[in-house]
Design a protein around this motif. Structure first.
Motif, mmCIF file in Angstrom:
data_model
loop_
_atom_site.group_PDB
_atom_site.id
_atom_site.type_symbol
_atom_site.label_atom_id
_atom_site.label_comp_id
_atom_site.label_asym_id
_atom_site.label_seq_id
_atom_site.Cartn_x
_atom_site.Cartn_y
_atom_site.Cartn_z
ATOM 1 N N ARG A 27 -5.545 -6.382 -4.622
ATOM 2 C CA ARG A 27 -5.177 -5.138 -5.264
ATOM 3 C C ARG A 27 -6.344 -3.895 -5.181
ATOM 4 O O ARG A 27 -6.279 -2.746 -4.887
ATOM 5 N N GLY A 28 -7.698 -4.397 -5.402
ATOM 6 C CA GLY A 28 -8.729 -3.723 -5.253
ATOM 7 C C GLY A 28 -8.679 -2.904 -3.686
ATOM 8 O O GLY A 28 -9.165 -1.823 -3.622
ATOM 9 N N LEU A 29 -8.578 -3.891 -2.607
ATOM 10 C CA LEU A 29 -8.687 -3.227 -1.426
ATOM 11 C C LEU A 29 -7.686 -2.273 -1.023
ATOM 12 O O LEU A 29 -7.870 -1.191 -0.390
ATOM 13 N N LEU A 30 -6.352 -2.443 -1.650
ATOM 14 C CA LEU A 30 -5.202 -1.529 -1.346
ATOM 15 C C LEU A 30 -5.571 -0.064 -2.328
ATOM 16 O O LEU A 30 -5.343 0.953 -1.352
ATOM 17 N N GLU A 31 -6.002 -0.321 -3.424
ATOM 18 C CA GLU A 31 -6.474 0.946 -4.168
ATOM 19 C C GLU A 31 -7.518 1.757 -3.264
ATOM 20 O O GLU A 31 -7.381 2.790 -3.286
ATOM 21 N N ALA A 32 -8.450 1.073 -2.788
ATOM 22 C CA ALA A 32 -9.646 1.525 -1.999
ATOM 23 C C ALA A 32 -9.090 2.504 -1.107
ATOM 24 O O ALA A 32 -9.516 3.549 -0.468
ATOM 25 N N TYR A 33 -8.264 2.011 0.097
ATOM 26 C CA TYR A 33 -7.520 2.590 1.231
ATOM 27 C C TYR A 33 -6.690 3.636 0.739
ATOM 28 O O TYR A 33 -6.698 4.735 1.466
ATOM 29 N N ARG A 34 -6.121 3.539 -0.525
ATOM 30 C CA ARG A 34 -5.197 4.649 -0.923
ATOM 31 C C ARG A 34 -6.174 5.808 -1.141
ATOM 32 O O ARG A 34 -5.810 7.087 -0.775
ATOM 33 N N ALA A 35 -7.017 5.469 -1.805
ATOM 34 C CA ALA A 35 -7.954 6.598 -2.364
ATOM 35 C C ALA A 35 -8.604 7.337 -1.090
ATOM 36 O O ALA A 35 -8.940 8.416 -0.969
ATOM 37 N N ARG A 36 -8.891 6.460 0.095
ATOM 38 C CA ARG A 36 -9.369 7.145 1.159
ATOM 39 C C ARG A 36 -8.413 7.940 1.967
ATOM 40 O O ARG A 36 -8.751 9.185 2.287
ATOM 41 N N ALA A 37 -7.255 7.602 2.068
ATOM 42 C CA ALA A 37 -6.144 8.317 2.591
ATOM 43 C C ALA A 37 -6.005 9.691 1.529
ATOM 44 O O ALA A 37 -5.741 10.760 2.257
ATOM 45 N N ALA A 38 -6.212 9.534 0.201
ATOM 46 C CA ALA A 38 -6.018 10.616 -0.452
ATOM 47 C C ALA A 38 -7.158 11.863 -0.221
ATOM 48 O O ALA A 38 -6.951 12.828 -0.246
ATOM 49 N N ARG A 39 -8.382 11.172 0.099
ATOM 50 C CA ARG A 39 -9.561 12.306 0.155
ATOM 51 C C ARG A 39 -9.114 13.107 1.595
ATOM 52 O O ARG A 39 -9.630 14.123 1.783
ATOM 53 N N HIS A 40 -8.282 12.553 2.602
ATOM 54 C CA HIS A 40 -8.170 12.965 3.547
ATOM 55 C C HIS A 40 -6.947 13.536 3.877
ATOM 56 O O HIS A 40 -6.309 14.306 4.723
ATOM 57 N N GLY A 41 -5.982 13.731 2.509
ATOM 58 C CA GLY A 41 -4.915 14.415 2.375
ATOM 59 C C GLY A 41 -3.787 13.869 3.136
ATOM 60 O O GLY A 41 -2.813 14.556 3.647
ATOM 61 N N VAL A 42 -3.819 12.576 3.424
ATOM 62 C CA VAL A 42 -2.552 11.943 4.303
ATOM 63 C C VAL A 42 -1.921 10.775 3.493
ATOM 64 O O VAL A 42 -1.130 10.100 3.972
ATOM 65 N N ALA A 43 -2.380 10.424 2.237
ATOM 66 C CA ALA A 43 -1.886 9.610 1.219
ATOM 67 C C ALA A 43 -0.405 9.792 0.904
ATOM 68 O O ALA A 43 0.328 8.772 1.017
ATOM 69 N N GLU A 44 -0.060 10.966 0.993
ATOM 70 C CA GLU A 44 1.513 11.156 0.538
ATOM 71 C C GLU A 44 2.574 11.288 1.910
ATOM 72 O O GLU A 44 3.742 11.715 1.572
ATOM 73 N N THR A 45 1.940 10.927 2.872
ATOM 74 C CA THR A 45 2.878 11.103 4.267
ATOM 75 C C THR A 45 3.871 9.841 4.123
ATOM 76 O O THR A 45 3.771 8.872 3.222
ATOM 77 N N PRO A 46 4.989 10.351 4.474
ATOM 78 C CA PRO A 46 6.292 9.206 4.327
ATOM 79 C C PRO A 46 5.847 7.731 4.819
ATOM 80 O O PRO A 46 5.924 6.852 4.245
ATOM 81 N N ARG A 47 5.010 7.683 5.776
ATOM 82 C CA ARG A 47 4.706 6.481 6.608
ATOM 83 C C ARG A 47 3.620 5.715 5.487
ATOM 84 O O ARG A 47 3.823 4.537 5.336
ATOM 85 N N LEU A 48 2.997 6.442 5.001
ATOM 86 C CA LEU A 48 1.710 5.779 4.097
ATOM 87 C C LEU A 48 2.167 5.446 2.862
ATOM 88 O O LEU A 48 2.026 4.468 2.112
ATOM 89 N N VAL A 49 3.275 6.186 2.295
ATOM 90 C CA VAL A 49 3.906 6.001 0.790
ATOM 91 C C VAL A 49 4.603 4.647 1.215
ATOM 92 O O VAL A 49 4.700 3.799 0.359
ATOM 93 N N ALA A 50 5.260 4.505 2.187
ATOM 94 C CA ALA A 50 6.325 3.355 2.300
ATOM 95 C C ALA A 50 5.319 2.210 2.464
ATOM 96 O O ALA A 50 5.874 0.957 1.822
ATOM 97 N N ALA A 51 4.206 2.318 3.295
ATOM 98 C CA ALA A 51 3.469 1.159 3.617
ATOM 99 C C ALA A 51 2.712 0.647 2.220
ATOM 100 O O ALA A 51 2.538 -0.430 1.713
ATOM 101 N N TYR A 52 2.417 1.673 1.391
ATOM 102 C CA TYR A 52 1.812 1.542 -0.026
ATOM 103 C C TYR A 52 2.705 0.593 -0.736
ATOM 104 O O TYR A 52 2.339 -0.122 -1.490
ATOM 105 N N ARG A 53 3.935 1.210 -0.863
ATOM 106 C CA ARG A 53 4.985 0.613 -1.644
ATOM 107 C C ARG A 53 5.259 -0.965 -1.262
ATOM 108 O O ARG A 53 5.506 -1.646 -2.068
ATOM 109 N N ALA A 54 5.179 -1.181 0.059
ATOM 110 C CA ALA A 54 5.415 -2.475 0.684
ATOM 111 C C ALA A 54 4.405 -3.468 0.286
ATOM 112 O O ALA A 54 4.578 -4.446 0.125
ATOM 113 N N ALA A 55 3.026 -3.002 0.222
ATOM 114 C CA ALA A 55 1.870 -3.701 -0.443
ATOM 115 C C ALA A 55 1.766 -3.859 -1.832
ATOM 116 O O ALA A 55 1.573 -4.967 -2.330
#
Length: 411
Positions: free
Chosen positions: A350-378
């Motif tokens: 859980r902590g690892l998943l949230e850390a990578y989501r935060a990293r994606a958010a810092r670079h403005g890519v967290a809400e891309t469809p591909r990452l949103v789908a991958a996040y939900r799957a995890a």
């Protein structure tokens, strides 16, 4: 070359003999005071040592016999010479020369056994020696006696030093055994056997040191080492028994405290087990443990045995239970960690998943469809109950890979 005997040559010969007698006297006194000779003279000897000392004693007696006869001649020479101003005629010089160079040392007469005598043979004989021959005879006998005395002392030192150490440790072990109390435990028989072997070896070493060193004594150091090792084991058991007797209640209380800690660890493991079974799918948990209850039975048995068993056996049982309880406590604590491990792994993911989501958010890519789908799957397996850890870990790795691909280079 024929010596012309004058007052000067006689006086020179007398002075040389006087110095010689002083040296012989000093050597005999030193031999008489030698520790090895004194020990040999006072010990009850046997075997090789008895035979060697019997021969050496005969040589020593003969040496003193020759020395007494030798001194008598030198005393006669001194008396005949008189003072330094005494006048010596040819007759006196010849008599002194005869004493100094002839066969003047008369040894005591020796009876000739009847079976060795012929019809006309004398019933006794007497050996006559020159002063030089007397010194040679005494020197030979002195070396024989000295050799036996020195070798005996050396053998005693080599044998008795380790045996005395062993004897002292046997005494200490016996004192501990007496403090523990008598019993039928084999440890007491082992101690008695060591005592008997030590006493036997010491008696043998005292009576026949030369025989022990030359023969069976060659293995004495190894035998002593073996007995010391056996005695150390016996002493350890007796010390354990004595400690058990003195500290029984205190040590049993210590075991009970360890059992209480085991029970708490078992309770914690079972509480965690219920939580894990509710939240994690097929965790493969270690089996439940009831070691605390089993150990309490062992403690109750030990208390009952206190009135019936010897302290040596009680000491062994007490030490074994202390050791086993500590090992079981360590295993119980490991089991808690093993039961907790699936929950800990889920939280880690859980902590690892949230850390990578935060990293994606810092670079403005967290809400891309591909990452949103991958996040939900995890996220879905990680926040579902029961959690499929294998599927969740696979999905988190997928999200990691997706984030890595979406980030700008050198991000």
């Amino acid at each position: 070359m024929t010596t012309i005997w004058t007052r000067q040559t006689v006086d020179a010969a007398i002075d040389r003999r006087a110095q010689e007698r002083s040296g012989v006297s000093a050597g005999l006194l030193e031999l008489d005071d030698h520790p090895g000779r004194r020990l040999l003279d006072g010990a009850k000897l046997s075997g090789v040592t008895a035979a060697a000392w019997q021969q050496a004693s005969a040589e020593l007696a003969a040496l003193w016999t020759v020395f007494e006869a030798y001194q008598q001649v030198l005393d006669r020479v001194s008396a005949m010479r008189g003072g330094p101003k005494a006048r010596l005629g040819d007759k006196e010089l010849a008599a002194l020369a005869d004493l100094l160079t002839g066969r003047s040392v008369a040894l005591p007469r020796q009876a000739v056994p009847f079976e060795r005598r012929g019809l006309l043979d004398p019933a006794s004989t007497q050996d006559l020696l020159t002063l030089d021959e007397a010194v040679q005879s005494m020197t030979r006998a002195y070396e024989v006696v000295k050799k036996v005395a020195v070798e005996a002392e050396d053998a005693w030192n080599r044998l008795l030093e380790p045996l005395d150490e062993l004897k002292q440790k046997v005494r200490s072990a016996r004192a501990t055994a007496d403090a523990v109390g008598t019993g039928t435990d084999p440890v007491f028989d082992r101690l008695t056997s060591i005592e008997a072997q030590t006493a036997d070896m010491r008696r043998h070493a005292l009576s026949d040191p030369l025989g022990m060193v030359a023969g069976s004594g060659a293995g004495t150091p190894a035998r002593v080492s073996g007995l010391l090792a056996d005695l150390a084991a016996v002493q350890a058991e007796l010390d354990q028994a004595l400690a058990a007797r003195a500290e029984f209640d205190q040590r049993v209380a210590g075991i009970e405290e360890v059992i209480a800690q085991i029970a708490r660890a078992e309770s914690e493991a079972e509480a965690l087990r219920a939580e894990v079974l509710a939240k994690i799918a097929a965790p493969g948990l270690p089996p439940a443990s009831a070691a605390a209850a089993h150990l309490r039975t062992k403690v109750a048995d030990l208390r009952r045995e206190r009135s019936g068993l010897s302290w040596t056996l009680l000491g062994r049982n007490l030490s074994a239970l202390e050791k086993n309880s500590r090992v079981i406590l360590e295993n119980a604590r490991k089991r808690v960690d093993q039961v907790r491990a699936p929950l800990a792994r889920r939280d880690e993911l859980r902590g690892l998943l949230e850390a990578y989501r935060a990293r994606a958010a810092r670079h403005g890519v967290a809400e891309t469809p591909r990452l949103v789908a991958a996040y939900r799957a995890a996220r879905e397996p990680l926040w579902s109950a029961p959690c499929d850890l294998a599927a969740a870990e696979y999905a988190v790795r997928g999200y990691q890979a997706a984030v890595g691909a979406a980030l700008p280079s050198r991000s």
